[in-house]
Design an enzyme around this catalytic site. Structure first.
Site, PDB file in Angstrom:
ATOM      1  CG  HIS A   1      46.950  -6.406  -7.424  1.00  0.00           C
ATOM      2  ND1 HIS A   1      46.352  -7.471  -7.965  1.00  0.00           N
ATOM      3  CD2 HIS A   1      46.115  -5.332  -7.880  1.00  0.00           C
ATOM      4  CE1 HIS A   1      45.115  -7.150  -8.626  1.00  0.00           C
ATOM      5  NE2 HIS A   1      44.982  -6.192  -8.644  1.00  0.00           N
ATOM      6  CG  HIS A   2      54.568  -4.630  -8.559  1.00  0.00           C
ATOM      7  ND1 HIS A   2      53.676  -4.598  -9.651  1.00  0.00           N
ATOM      8  CD2 HIS A   2      55.493  -3.610  -8.442  1.00  0.00           C
ATOM      9  CE1 HIS A   2      54.228  -3.281 -10.289  1.00  0.00           C
ATOM     10  NE2 HIS A   2      55.380  -2.860  -9.737  1.00  0.00           N
ATOM     11  NE  ARG A   3      56.764  -0.600  -5.435  1.00  0.00           N
ATOM     12  CZ  ARG A   3      57.505   0.170  -5.013  1.00  0.00           C
ATOM     13  NH1 ARG A   3      57.225   1.367  -4.697  1.00  0.00           N
ATOM     14  NH2 ARG A   3      58.873  -0.099  -4.953  1.00  0.00           N
TER      15      ARG A   3
ATOM     16  CE  LYS B   1      46.706   7.730 -11.374  1.00  0.00           C
ATOM     17  NZ  LYS B   1      45.649   7.540 -12.092  1.00  0.00           N
TER      18      LYS B   1
ATOM     19  CE  LYS C   1      52.153   3.994 -20.559  1.00  0.00           C
ATOM     20  NZ  LYS C   1      50.876   4.746 -21.080  1.00  0.00           N
TER      21      LYS C   1
ATOM     22  CG  ASP D   1      62.113   4.696  -9.939  1.00  0.00           C
ATOM     23  OD1 ASP D   1      61.809   3.484 -10.255  1.00  0.00           O
ATOM     24  OD2 ASP D   1      62.903   5.370 -10.250  1.00  0.00           O
TER      25      ASP D   1
ATOM     26  CE  LYS E   1      44.849   3.218 -20.997  1.00  0.00           C
ATOM     27  NZ  LYS E   1      46.398   3.659 -21.048  1.00  0.00           N
TER      28      LYS E   1
ATOM     29  CB  SER F   1      48.260  10.344 -12.691  1.00  0.00           C
ATOM     30  OG  SER F   1      47.313  10.773 -13.820  1.00  0.00           O
TER      31      SER F   1
HETATM   32  N1  GLU Z   1      46.205   7.206 -19.817  1.00  0.00           N
HETATM   33  C1  GLU Z   1      47.217   7.611 -19.506  1.00  0.00           C
HETATM   34  C2  GLU Z   1      48.311   6.526 -19.758  1.00  0.00           C
HETATM   35  O1  GLU Z   1      48.114   5.684 -20.905  1.00  0.00           O
HETATM   36  C3  GLU Z   1      47.568   8.363 -18.116  1.00  0.00           C
HETATM   37  C4  GLU Z   1      47.324   7.167 -16.981  1.00  0.00           C
HETATM   38  C5  GLU Z   1      47.244   7.687 -15.606  1.00  0.00           C
HETATM   39  O2  GLU Z   1      47.397   8.834 -15.605  1.00  0.00           O
HETATM   40  O3  GLU Z   1      46.872   7.123 -14.817  1.00  0.00           O
HETATM   41  O4  GLU Z   1      49.363   6.603 -19.436  1.00  0.00           O
END
Ligand code: GLU
Length: 475
Positions: free
Chosen positions: A64-66, A70, A94, A99, A106, A366
């Site tokens: 949760h640093h940001r 996602k 990632k 950035d 996940k 995304s």
């Molecule tokens: N599932 C993709 C990944 O492993 C996309 C994740 C996303 O767009 O939030 O990077």
């Protein structure tokens, strides 16, 4: 996979531990970055016909640093808590590398989506979303899912619709999930994004003449031979774009049914069309060799310059790493090489382009989609015409001053302003090229960092670390 090898999460943690000493960060801060912050494991009932199934599912927020956090949602029979933790962890790194200002997360639902009807998948998806809403594990400012293995824009549309039903007064509701259909608050270019990012990433690496010379290759992607494992979303777009835009030769394709190979190259569009028509690519007329799937490393050990595993994790292990002939292994999938498998490959001088950089194009686009949802406006709406008029005025002036004219078709091409798809692709290309530049700089500056994965981890950990340091929580 041999028993003594660590699982996927173990591999990710080993990579972290290898990189950590090169970051200069405090041990306490490193421990915080390494751990998963929140794990929600659920079991919920779904009625299929007269039968009740209890579905096991997860959402893991690694950091949760940001915020928001996602990451995609995976539908697969192999889902388990540690797999989702590994994938959530990779998402944090990632995002940091490219950035994208999110923490990593996940989701996983333990079902075989290909066995279910559309209606059953909808039921599971909506129920899963309700579980997330109930626990405050979804929302445009909280946690934003996306597609992953076994899910796509249809599932994202159901998630959005369920969220909107419960949170109708949230004006930013569309930002609760990305990878939505383009005509339902999605963005053009999201479907191809991961594969396109993989292409930009590979191109960035093979364009470095000095690095290529070390492994006996010339610079440039054109003419390089490529084997793709997995013809899902990521693999198929990687292959198509590498062939069409880069001039790479697709010499092999591996999928559940087996592998086809031709050292002179095969047209990827024809392979995909053949597979769609026949339900398998075995029998494809352009192939010189074909092998029905008979062992677990089918096709990965065939000769090529670039091997692209674009399926699932743990494909290259201590058992088969030695047999890999490719000089470059481009990790389009998450975690396709085990930590012990990697040691063998690195010893043999292979270049591994790591997942946490290479497949970050999906989450990058995304991010663009989420920004579009929050701004409630498509990219290009404000400036496309303005730019077009400016370029046209300039070109007219040049014509006037030189007395020469440009053909009308060329004039239209030269003066066009960027549409949403152009801007998305340009933003993605910029992101991948910049991220690779940073990773390479770390390799150049730190004498003891000798491989791209360690450099990528150093880049990610340092960026996350500097966020925590700015908060003033760690020394
Ligand atoms: N599932 C993709 C990944 O492993 C996309 C994740 C996303 O767009 O939030 O990077």
């Amino acid at each position: 996979m041999a028993k003594k090898e660590p699982n996927f999460l173990g591999s990710v943690q080993q990579y972290f531990d290898k990189a950590a000493p090169h970051t200069g960060l405090h041990a306490g801060l490193l421990a915080q970055i390494r751990h998963c912050n929140a794990i929600y494991r659920m079991n919920f009932p779904v009625k299929f016909g007269n039968e009740y199934r209890i579905i096991e599912a997860y959402r893991v927020q690694h950091s949760h640093h940001r915020t928001p956090t996602k990451g995609g949602i995976r539908y697969s029979n192999h889902v388990n808590q540690e797999e989702v933790m590994a994938l959530a962890t990779l998402m944090s790194y990632k995002c940091a590398i490219v950035d994208v200002p999110f923490g990593g997360a996940k989701g996983g639902v333990k079902i075989n989506p290909w066995e279910l009807t559309t209606f059953q998948r909808e039921k599971v998806t909506r129920r899963y979303t309700m579980e997330l809403i109930n626990r405050n594990f979804i929302g445009p400012a909280i946690d934003v899912p996306a597609p992953d293995y076994g899910t796509g824009s249809q599932e994202m549309a159901w998630i959005y619709d369920t969220y909107r039903t419960f949170k109708g007064s949230d004006i930013d509701a569309a930002g609760c999930v990305t990878g939505k259909p383009a005509n339902l608050n999605g963005i053009k270019g999201r479907v191809e994004a991961t594969g396109r990012g993989v292409y930009y990433g590979i191109r960035s690496v093979v364009d470095q003449a000095k690095d290529m010379k070390k492994i006996g290759l010339t610079a440039g992607i054109a003419g390089k031979t490529m084997i793709i494992q997995g013809l899902g979303n990521v693999g198929s777009y990687t292959a198509k774009i590498s062939q069409d835009e880069g001039g790479a030769l697709i010499v092999g394709v591996a999928e559940v049914e087996g592998v086809i190979y031709n050292p002179k190259g095969m047209d990827i569009h024809k392979i995909i069309a053949y597979r769609q028509e026949h339900g398998t690519f075995l029998g494809f007329p352009g192939a010189t060799t074909e092998l029905a799937k008979e062992d677990r490393w089918y096709g990965l050990d065939f000769e090529c310059d670039i091997l692209v595993p674009a399926a699932l994790e743990n494909q290259i292990t201590v058992e088969n790493a030695d047999r890999i002939q490719a000089k470059i292994i481009a990790e389009a999938a998450n975690g396709p090489i085990t930590a012990d498998g990697e040691k063998i490959l690195l010893k043999k001088g292979k270049v591994i382009i790591p997942d946490l950089f290479l497949n970050a194009g999906g989450v990058t686009v995304s991010y663009f989609e989420w920004l579009k949802n929050l701004s409630h406006m498509r990219f290009g709406r404000m400036d496309k015409r303005f730019n077009q008029n400016t370029y046209m005025n300039l070109l007219n002036k040049v014509e006037e001053m030189t007395g020469k004219t440009v053909g009308i078709q060329e004039k239209i091409f030269l003066t066009r302003g960027g549409d949403e798809i152009d801007l998305v692709r340009s933003g993605l290309e910029e992101t991948m090229v910049t991220a690779y530049g940073q990773i390479r700089e770390i390799m150049n500056k730190k004498k003891k960092v000798n491989d791209l994965r360690t450099a990528a981890f150093v880049s990610a950990i340092q960026k996350m670390g500097s966020d925590y340091l700015a908060m003033g929580i760690f020394p």
